[in-house]
Design an enzyme around this catalytic site. Structure first.
Site, PDB file in Angstrom:
ATOM      1  N   SER A  31      27.537  21.536 -63.128  1.00  0.00           N
ATOM      2  CA  SER A  31      26.290  20.976 -62.591  1.00  0.00           C
ATOM      3  C   SER A  31      25.143  21.113 -63.582  1.00  0.00           C
ATOM      4  O   SER A  31      24.031  20.679 -63.297  1.00  0.00           O
ATOM      5  CB  SER A  31      25.930  21.683 -61.282  1.00  0.00           C
ATOM      6  OG  SER A  31      25.880  23.084 -61.483  1.00  0.00           O
ATOM      7  N   THR A 163      -0.725  -8.060 -33.109  1.00  0.00           N
ATOM      8  CA  THR A 163       0.459  -7.493 -32.467  1.00  0.00           C
ATOM      9  C   THR A 163       1.490  -8.612 -32.566  1.00  0.00           C
ATOM     10  O   THR A 163       1.127  -9.797 -32.496  1.00  0.00           O
ATOM     11  CB  THR A 163       0.208  -7.110 -30.986  1.00  0.00           C
ATOM     12  OG1 THR A 163      -0.177  -8.294 -30.280  1.00  0.00           O
ATOM     13  CG2 THR A 163      -0.884  -6.063 -30.840  1.00  0.00           C
ATOM     14  N   HIS A 164       2.728  -8.270 -32.779  1.00  0.00           N
ATOM     15  CA  HIS A 164       3.788  -9.274 -33.003  1.00  0.00           C
ATOM     16  C   HIS A 164       3.460 -10.188 -34.176  1.00  0.00           C
ATOM     17  O   HIS A 164       3.883 -11.333 -34.211  1.00  0.00           O
ATOM     18  CB  HIS A 164       4.012 -10.124 -31.741  1.00  0.00           C
ATOM     19  CG  HIS A 164       4.126  -9.318 -30.487  1.00  0.00           C
ATOM     20  ND1 HIS A 164       5.316  -8.803 -30.036  1.00  0.00           N
ATOM     21  CD2 HIS A 164       3.171  -8.895 -29.614  1.00  0.00           C
ATOM     22  CE1 HIS A 164       5.098  -8.117 -28.920  1.00  0.00           C
ATOM     23  NE2 HIS A 164       3.804  -8.150 -28.658  1.00  0.00           N
ATOM     24  N   SER A 291       6.426 -14.113 -63.453  1.00  0.00           N
ATOM     25  CA  SER A 291       7.768 -14.658 -63.301  1.00  0.00           C
ATOM     26  C   SER A 291       8.197 -15.273 -64.623  1.00  0.00           C
ATOM     27  O   SER A 291       7.363 -15.778 -65.368  1.00  0.00           O
ATOM     28  CB  SER A 291       7.756 -15.718 -62.191  1.00  0.00           C
ATOM     29  OG  SER A 291       8.782 -16.670 -62.414  1.00  0.00           O
ATOM     30  N   LYS A 297       2.797 -17.246 -61.167  1.00  0.00           N
ATOM     31  CA  LYS A 297       3.105 -16.135 -60.276  1.00  0.00           C
ATOM     32  C   LYS A 297       2.526 -14.791 -60.701  1.00  0.00           C
ATOM     33  O   LYS A 297       2.482 -14.468 -61.885  1.00  0.00           O
ATOM     34  CB  LYS A 297       4.622 -15.962 -60.187  1.00  0.00           C
ATOM     35  CG  LYS A 297       5.319 -17.133 -59.546  1.00  0.00           C
ATOM     36  CD  LYS A 297       5.285 -17.071 -58.051  1.00  0.00           C
ATOM     37  CE  LYS A 297       6.480 -16.295 -57.552  1.00  0.00           C
ATOM     38  NZ  LYS A 297       6.436 -16.236 -56.089  1.00  0.00           N
ATOM     39  N   ASN A 299       3.515 -11.268 -58.940  1.00  0.00           N
ATOM     40  CA  ASN A 299       4.309 -10.723 -57.847  1.00  0.00           C
ATOM     41  C   ASN A 299       3.979  -9.249 -57.573  1.00  0.00           C
ATOM     42  O   ASN A 299       3.780  -8.481 -58.512  1.00  0.00           O
ATOM     43  CB  ASN A 299       5.801 -10.872 -58.165  1.00  0.00           C
ATOM     44  CG  ASN A 299       6.203 -12.331 -58.260  1.00  0.00           C
ATOM     45  OD1 ASN A 299       5.682 -13.170 -57.535  1.00  0.00           O
ATOM     46  ND2 ASN A 299       7.108 -12.627 -59.177  1.00  0.00           N
ATOM     47  N   GLU A 304       6.693  -3.854 -53.417  1.00  0.00           N
ATOM     48  CA  GLU A 304       8.060  -4.261 -53.047  1.00  0.00           C
ATOM     49  C   GLU A 304       9.072  -3.175 -53.417  1.00  0.00           C
ATOM     50  O   GLU A 304       9.972  -2.846 -52.650  1.00  0.00           O
ATOM     51  CB  GLU A 304       8.441  -5.566 -53.740  1.00  0.00           C
ATOM     52  CG  GLU A 304       7.790  -6.778 -53.102  1.00  0.00           C
ATOM     53  CD  GLU A 304       8.051  -8.047 -53.898  1.00  0.00           C
ATOM     54  OE1 GLU A 304       8.361  -9.049 -53.278  1.00  0.00           O
ATOM     55  OE2 GLU A 304       7.943  -8.036 -55.134  1.00  0.00           O
ATOM     56  N   GLN A 336      26.750  22.381 -53.965  1.00  0.00           N
ATOM     57  CA  GLN A 336      26.259  21.988 -55.288  1.00  0.00           C
ATOM     58  C   GLN A 336      25.772  20.528 -55.261  1.00  0.00           C
ATOM     59  O   GLN A 336      24.942  20.135 -56.054  1.00  0.00           O
ATOM     60  CB  GLN A 336      27.380  22.157 -56.327  1.00  0.00           C
ATOM     61  CG  GLN A 336      26.956  21.831 -57.743  1.00  0.00           C
ATOM     62  CD  GLN A 336      27.950  22.370 -58.746  1.00  0.00           C
ATOM     63  OE1 GLN A 336      28.033  23.589 -58.928  1.00  0.00           O
ATOM     64  NE2 GLN A 336      28.709  21.511 -59.366  1.00  0.00           N
TER      65      GLN A 336
HETATM   66  N1  ARG Z   1      26.225  25.609 -59.234  1.00  0.00           N
HETATM   67  C1  ARG Z   1      26.433  26.212 -57.959  1.00  0.00           C
HETATM   68  C2  ARG Z   1      25.709  25.445 -56.888  1.00  0.00           C
HETATM   69  O1  ARG Z   1      24.860  24.691 -57.188  1.00  0.00           O
HETATM   70  C3  ARG Z   1      25.971  27.612 -57.983  1.00  0.00           C
HETATM   71  C4  ARG Z   1      26.649  28.492 -56.996  1.00  0.00           C
HETATM   72  C5  ARG Z   1      28.038  28.656 -57.361  1.00  0.00           C
HETATM   73  N2  ARG Z   1      28.711  29.608 -56.532  1.00  0.00           N
HETATM   74  C6  ARG Z   1      30.054  29.644 -56.447  1.00  0.00           C
HETATM   75  N3  ARG Z   1      30.558  30.532 -55.687  1.00  0.00           N
HETATM   76  N4  ARG Z   1      30.822  28.838 -57.144  1.00  0.00           N
HETATM   77  O2  ARG Z   1      25.967  25.582 -55.730  1.00  0.00           O
END
Ligand code: ARG
Length: 483
Positions: A31, A163-164, A291, A297, A299, A304, A336
């Site tokens: 991660s 309204t509407h 555009s 245009k 826009n 949006e 995670q």
């Molecule tokens: N990267 C992990 C998370 O975001 C950290 C915790 C990991 N804990 C574990 N027991 N593998 O959740």
């Protein structure tokens, strides 16, 4: 450093494992490339933990000093962009800890005493989100102020209230804008409420069951500012819940979703108001695009896109709810997956609020200290539109009620008058007195006062109504509240 255990683990976790992770699994489970954004919260949490470990005599004062020294160095490396984030080290926590150990040796290895990544990550996300909630709360305040500023200049400007999406009754344009101020004020209240539940300390829950070390969790909470209004430490009271609760992230995303609902409603109105058929407002060119084929245009891309991005925030809310659904206690790796939706919700909401602050209120011109380039109002176009759909028909009915007619009869009488005006292609106020008297003999010359847009506006002088006197009272209330 001769033995960096964590680096070894990146080959295989420990002696228990007979083979290292495959490259695919490494990438799948890592991660670090998104959670490195938690680095400051991670260091802050670690410093508070180390301070407490030393105060409790669990590690030495020299260890604590070494940890502080190492963390200061890591901080400057990250800030300078020289810190080497390693996929092998999986996440922000292991990356920082490994580098710490590389820098300060055994003290670095002692930091994880009485702690697990499970309570560590829960703490980090809470600390990080708390800071973001504060920034969002400031932006919500800024947006409300920008809206009140525009409102103050447009108290007497008449807009057809719908309204509407059919002309209903005239309203002050300021009153209409203040409706959004109310919505964003509630969003700010919700954020403050979510902040209270976010600002609680999981650290000390360890992996799931608490720890055998004599931790002082309250001390850590106080160090990290996880306290209530009275300064009382806010600590998660159940270790299983502490490591696995992500309610705060879900609540935050729900509050963000509602805020985006409000933004999207406002966006929709801006888009309508800017179209040639309305022509009520203009936003500065820098918020619009041309555009590639139609040279005429301009826009409204920003409103949006804001309307569109609302959908993605809702998606994150659904994603987080589904992520938690059916998870057994306590921590599971599923969690995670809480980060990317949460990060994107924060980014989307902050960027949207920032852009709306500027689009509504303009930019500060340092030369004259004035805000310039905000929303431009075409009061004439609004008033002309308000004259079109018999917006004062209710006022005529109310007039007849004051003359003694039951409301239902008055309603029917006015329907006849509107029919007559429609067939003459004129407004009610343009029907001659004799014609009006044909509908009800009690009608007198003063009827024209109530048939005028301004008369209609002034008459709605009850709390929360659109009469300029009421609108000014509300503006004063908002000013005090937002000061
Ligand atoms: N990267 C992990 C998370 O975001 C950290 C915790 C990991 N804990 C574990 N027991 N593998 O959740």
């Amino acid at each position: 450093m001769s033995t960096n255990q964590l680096d070894k683990k990146s080959q295989a976790w420990s002696a228990l494992f007979s083979e290292p992770m495959s490259e695919l699994v490494k990438r799948y489970t890592a991660s670090v490339f998104f959670d490195k954004r938690l680095w400051l919260a991670d260091i802050t949490g670690s410093l508070a933990h180390a301070e407490m470990l030393a105060a409790q005599g669990i590690i030495g004062a020299d260890d604590r000093a070494a940890i502080e020294r190492g963390m200061a160095q890591i901080r400057s490396e990250i800030e300078a962009g020289t810190f080497e984030w390693k996929l092998d080290l999986e996440d922000v926590h292991l990356n920082i800890e490994a580098r710490l150990t590389q820098l300060v040796g055994d003290a670095g290895k002692r930091l994880h005493t009485g702690r697990s990544r499970n309570d560590q990550v829960a703490t980090d996300v809470r600390l990080w989100l708390r800071g973001e909630i504060d920034l969002i709360s400031d932006l919500l305040k800024e947006l409300q102020t920008a809206l009140v500023d525009v409102a103050e200049k447009n108290v007497e400007v008449i807009l057809p209230g719908f309204t509407h999406l059919q002309v209903a009754q005239p309203v002050s344009f300021a009153h209409h804008l203040l409706a959004y101020v109310e919505m964003f004020a509630r969003d700010a209240e919700r954020m403050a409420d979510v902040r209270r539940r976010t600002n609680r300390l999981p650290l000390g829950s360890a992996a799931l069951a608490g720890t055998t070390y004599p931790l002082d969790r309250e001390r850590v909470a106080v160090t990290l500012g996880m306290v209530d209004d009275k300064g009382v430490a806010q600590v998660c009271q159940n270790s299983l819940d502490g490591v696995s609760d992500r309610d705060f992230a879900i609540e935050f995303t729900a509050a963000a979703s509602l805020c985006m609902v409000h933004i999207s409603r406002f966006s929709e109105e801006l888009i309508l108001w800017m179209s040639q058929n309305f022509g009520f407002v203009k936003i500065a060119d820098r918020f619009t695009t041309g555009s590639s084929i139609m040279p005429q245009k301009k826009n409204p891309d920003v409103p949006e896109l804001a309307r569109g991005k609302t959908g993605r925030v809702f998606g994150h809310l659904m994603g987080l709810l589904t992520l938690m659904k059916g998870q057994p206690l306590a921590y599971n790796k599923d969690n995670q997956e809480d980060k990317e939706p949460l990060f994107d919700t924060v980014d989307t909401l902050k960027d949207t609020l920032r852009i709306f602050c500027e689009m509504v209120g303009g930019q500060l011109n340092p030369a004259n200290g004035q805000k310039e380039g905000g929303i431009t109002v075409n009061a004439q176009a609004m008033e002309d539109a308000a004259k079109k759909g018999y917006a004062t028909a209710t006022d005529l009915a109310d007039y007849l009620v004051k003359k003694g007619l039951p409301f239902r009869d008055a309603h029917e009488t006015v329907a006849h008058a509107v029919k007559a005006a429609t067939s003459h292609a004129c407004d009610l106020s343009e029907l001659p007195l004799a014609v009006l008297q044909g509908f009800n003999a009690s009608i007198e010359k003063d009827v024209y006062e109530c048939l005028s847009l301004r008369g209609s506006l002034n008459a709605r002088n009850t709390l929360g109504g659109t009469a300029p006197a009421q609108v000014l009272t509300q503006i004063a209330r908002h000013r005090t509240r937002l000061a």
